[in-house]
Design an enzyme around this catalytic site. Sequence first.
Site, mmCIF file in Angstrom:
data_model
loop_
_atom_site.group_PDB
_atom_site.id
_atom_site.type_symbol
_atom_site.label_atom_id
_atom_site.label_comp_id
_atom_site.label_asym_id
_atom_site.label_seq_id
_atom_site.Cartn_x
_atom_site.Cartn_y
_atom_site.Cartn_z
ATOM 1 N N GLU A 41 24.315 21.548 -27.229
ATOM 2 C CA GLU A 41 24.120 22.369 -26.024
ATOM 3 C C GLU A 41 25.143 21.849 -25.025
ATOM 4 O OE1 GLU A 41 23.579 23.241 -22.663
ATOM 5 O OE2 GLU A 41 21.496 22.505 -22.551
ATOM 6 N N LYS A 89 19.049 8.581 -26.834
ATOM 7 C CA LYS A 89 19.939 7.830 -25.926
ATOM 8 C C LYS A 89 20.051 8.572 -24.604
ATOM 9 C CE LYS A 89 24.216 7.665 -24.702
ATOM 10 N NZ LYS A 89 24.124 7.294 -23.288
ATOM 11 N N CYS A 98 23.963 23.036 -16.540
ATOM 12 C CA CYS A 98 24.898 23.600 -17.527
ATOM 13 C C CYS A 98 24.959 25.121 -17.424
ATOM 14 C CB CYS A 98 24.501 23.168 -18.929
ATOM 15 S SG CYS A 98 22.759 23.337 -19.243
ATOM 16 N N GLU A 107 34.251 24.245 -15.848
ATOM 17 C CA GLU A 107 32.931 23.865 -15.343
ATOM 18 C C GLU A 107 33.104 22.806 -14.255
ATOM 19 O OE1 GLU A 107 30.324 21.680 -18.104
ATOM 20 O OE2 GLU A 107 28.699 22.980 -17.450
HETATM 21 P P1 NDP Z 1 29.086 13.555 -21.434
HETATM 22 O O1 NDP Z 1 29.174 14.671 -22.374
HETATM 23 O O2 NDP Z 1 30.064 12.443 -21.550
HETATM 24 O O3 NDP Z 1 27.631 12.884 -21.485
HETATM 25 C C1 NDP Z 1 26.498 13.372 -22.146
HETATM 26 C C2 NDP Z 1 25.823 12.285 -22.964
HETATM 27 O O4 NDP Z 1 26.644 11.909 -24.066
HETATM 28 C C3 NDP Z 1 25.580 10.989 -22.203
HETATM 29 O O5 NDP Z 1 24.413 10.379 -22.681
HETATM 30 C C4 NDP Z 1 26.806 10.183 -22.576
HETATM 31 O O6 NDP Z 1 26.659 8.819 -22.361
HETATM 32 C C5 NDP Z 1 26.936 10.518 -24.039
HETATM 33 N N1 NDP Z 1 28.268 10.310 -24.591
HETATM 34 C C6 NDP Z 1 29.451 10.126 -23.933
HETATM 35 N N2 NDP Z 1 30.466 10.004 -24.819
HETATM 36 C C7 NDP Z 1 29.912 10.119 -26.052
HETATM 37 C C8 NDP Z 1 30.450 10.102 -27.380
HETATM 38 N N3 NDP Z 1 31.759 9.958 -27.612
HETATM 39 N N4 NDP Z 1 29.613 10.266 -28.424
HETATM 40 C C9 NDP Z 1 28.290 10.449 -28.219
HETATM 41 N N5 NDP Z 1 27.727 10.464 -26.992
HETATM 42 C C10 NDP Z 1 28.524 10.309 -25.919
HETATM 43 O O7 NDP Z 1 29.115 14.129 -19.984
HETATM 44 P P2 NDP Z 1 29.601 13.368 -18.665
HETATM 45 O O8 NDP Z 1 28.465 12.656 -18.117
HETATM 46 O O9 NDP Z 1 30.845 12.566 -18.897
HETATM 47 O O10 NDP Z 1 29.994 14.592 -17.750
HETATM 48 C C11 NDP Z 1 31.290 15.175 -17.902
HETATM 49 C C12 NDP Z 1 31.247 16.650 -17.672
HETATM 50 O O11 NDP Z 1 30.475 17.224 -18.700
HETATM 51 C C13 NDP Z 1 30.553 17.071 -16.386
HETATM 52 O O12 NDP Z 1 31.422 17.091 -15.321
HETATM 53 C C14 NDP Z 1 30.071 18.434 -16.750
HETATM 54 O O13 NDP Z 1 31.094 19.363 -16.553
HETATM 55 C C15 NDP Z 1 29.777 18.337 -18.228
HETATM 56 N N6 NDP Z 1 28.342 18.113 -18.514
HETATM 57 C C16 NDP Z 1 27.643 19.152 -19.017
HETATM 58 C C17 NDP Z 1 26.298 19.001 -19.262
HETATM 59 C C18 NDP Z 1 25.495 20.109 -19.798
HETATM 60 O O14 NDP Z 1 24.270 20.050 -19.760
HETATM 61 N N7 NDP Z 1 26.104 21.117 -20.333
HETATM 62 C C19 NDP Z 1 25.582 17.777 -18.960
HETATM 63 C C20 NDP Z 1 26.425 16.711 -18.481
HETATM 64 C C21 NDP Z 1 27.745 16.904 -18.263
HETATM 65 P P3 NDP Z 1 27.119 8.257 -20.897
HETATM 66 O O15 NDP Z 1 26.102 8.748 -19.947
HETATM 67 O O16 NDP Z 1 27.122 6.815 -21.016
HETATM 68 O O17 NDP Z 1 28.488 8.815 -20.655
#
Ligand code: NDP
Length: 486
Positions: free
Chosen positions: A264, A190, A298, A395
């Site tokens: 991760e 996904k 990240c 973060e």
């Molecule tokens: P999320 O953790 O929400 O998104 C990561 C992935 O998980 C996306 O594909 C998202 O879908 C999906 N997702 C969201 N909610 C769920 C759930 N309940 N169960 C399973 N999968 C889910 O990150 P965000 O995009 O909301 O970003 C928020 C914050 O997270 C950022 O500001 C940053 O600080 C951190 N982040 C950290 C990352 C890393 O690599 N460590 C990467 C991205 C974000 P969808 O895109 O539709 O939300």
Amino acid sequence: MTIETRTSIVWDYAPAPESADHIRVKDRYGLFLDGEFREPAEGRYVPTINPATEQPVAEVAWAGPGDIATAIERARDAQPGWAALPGLERAKYLFRIARLIQERSRELAVAETIDGGKPLRESRDVDIPLAAAHFFHYAGWADKLRYGVGAREVTPLGVVGQIVPWNFPLLMAAWKLAPALACGNTAILKPAETTPLTALLLAEICQEAELPPGVVTILPGDGSTGAALVRAPGIDKIAFTGSTAVGRDIQAALAGQQVGLTLELGGKSANIVFEDAALDQAVEGIVNGIFFNQGHVCCAGSRLLIQESVRDEVVGKLWARMRRLRIGDPLDKNTDVGAINSAEQLERIELLVAAGEEEGAVRRTIECELPERGYWFAPTLFTEVSPAHRIAVEEIFGPVVSVLTFRTQAEAIEKANNSRYGLAAGIWTDKGSKAFEVASALQAGVVWQNTYNHFDPTAAFGGYKESGFGREGGPAGLRPYLRVVR
Ligand code: NDP
């Protein structure tokens, strides 16, 4: 007689936009299920937006629970045949995918930049070549799996669900898919809702590579699609990259079940500059550590720890370097900092930056002209930061660096480890012994010495503490996709 002053010449970059004419983005993409693009069961299409222009790029189908159930069924049907192939045969498919990524690299780079906002220079030189390198690397492992796990007898787990974020869309898909497939699993991926495009182009590549139907499924959607995939019966393992909050939710949902999990998650990584470091080189590393990919990384070096004796010199050089960064059109080959990925992410950055100012840190943001449309945040530096400030703890996931200082090596280690996260760290020093000593004391999955954000498919990547568990990359990246039989 007066001496005529020479007219001063202002040197500037000429625009160098990458052509987007050659890319073949369709108006609409279905779900990639059972080897073909299909209408979603619920018939929902959602536009994906270019964050630099706010213009729609394509319409993308979002998967609902019915689609997820069908995908799991197909992936389960395909898995025994895929696992039964000799490793060498599975490797050939992965090699083909890697070669096709290389062949379509220009198109993939432009698509990544249009869909996600990152500078073309980065998608072209980092994301796409590394995605191909991951497939090449794991193709090499497919017929040597037992040697990657200490000469044990292993079997694949079965059907794996993989959820990736928006910061490195194709690269994260490669990090997840390549080891899973090499090990004989079938995978349902996904992509993030704001960046599904390159995963869908990868689906086309899987078709071109004649990958058997059901081996790779791509189900775009939002958080609810991810949550439904996690909870769907018939999944043997979930691999997730994203926020700690969602990671926690997934872990709770899977507690007590026979479902493998690797997470991760986020980070607040320390980039430590000692007084004996080559400071100009360190400044380049600091810039790369925090402004690469707009800080949507990240493992970004967002907590900059500088030894007090060189603090003013480093901050002075860093500020001078930051003022030369070019912000704007991500498709321009001279751009250093592109667009923020979404309006929501921009809001999060603005909120935390405002908190930094309210708590008394001193903010410096570079002056530059930002485009009228799109989501932008100019590179920002905070000094006078205390370890308790939100900008030193949380973060930000944006182009914002917080400067803290230390006097001794012991204090540097203590401050670096004073975080609920533990994903990465950087050490800048001229002394090899110091680098090794500090690296062994840091609670971080990856420690870079005199470099930063250096990724390689042969090296394991993953976190400590709230940055998650499990490793991706190298032979360590095979283990989460295998069951040890004997
Ligand atoms: P999320 O953790 O929400 O998104 C990561 C992935 O998980 C996306 O594909 C998202 O879908 C999906 N997702 C969201 N909610 C769920 C759930 N309940 N169960 C399973 N999968 C889910 O990150 P965000 O995009 O909301 O970003 C928020 C914050 O997270 C950022 O500001 C940053 O600080 C951190 N982040 C950290 C990352 C890393 O690599 N460590 C990467 C991205 C974000 P969808 O895109 O539709 O939300």
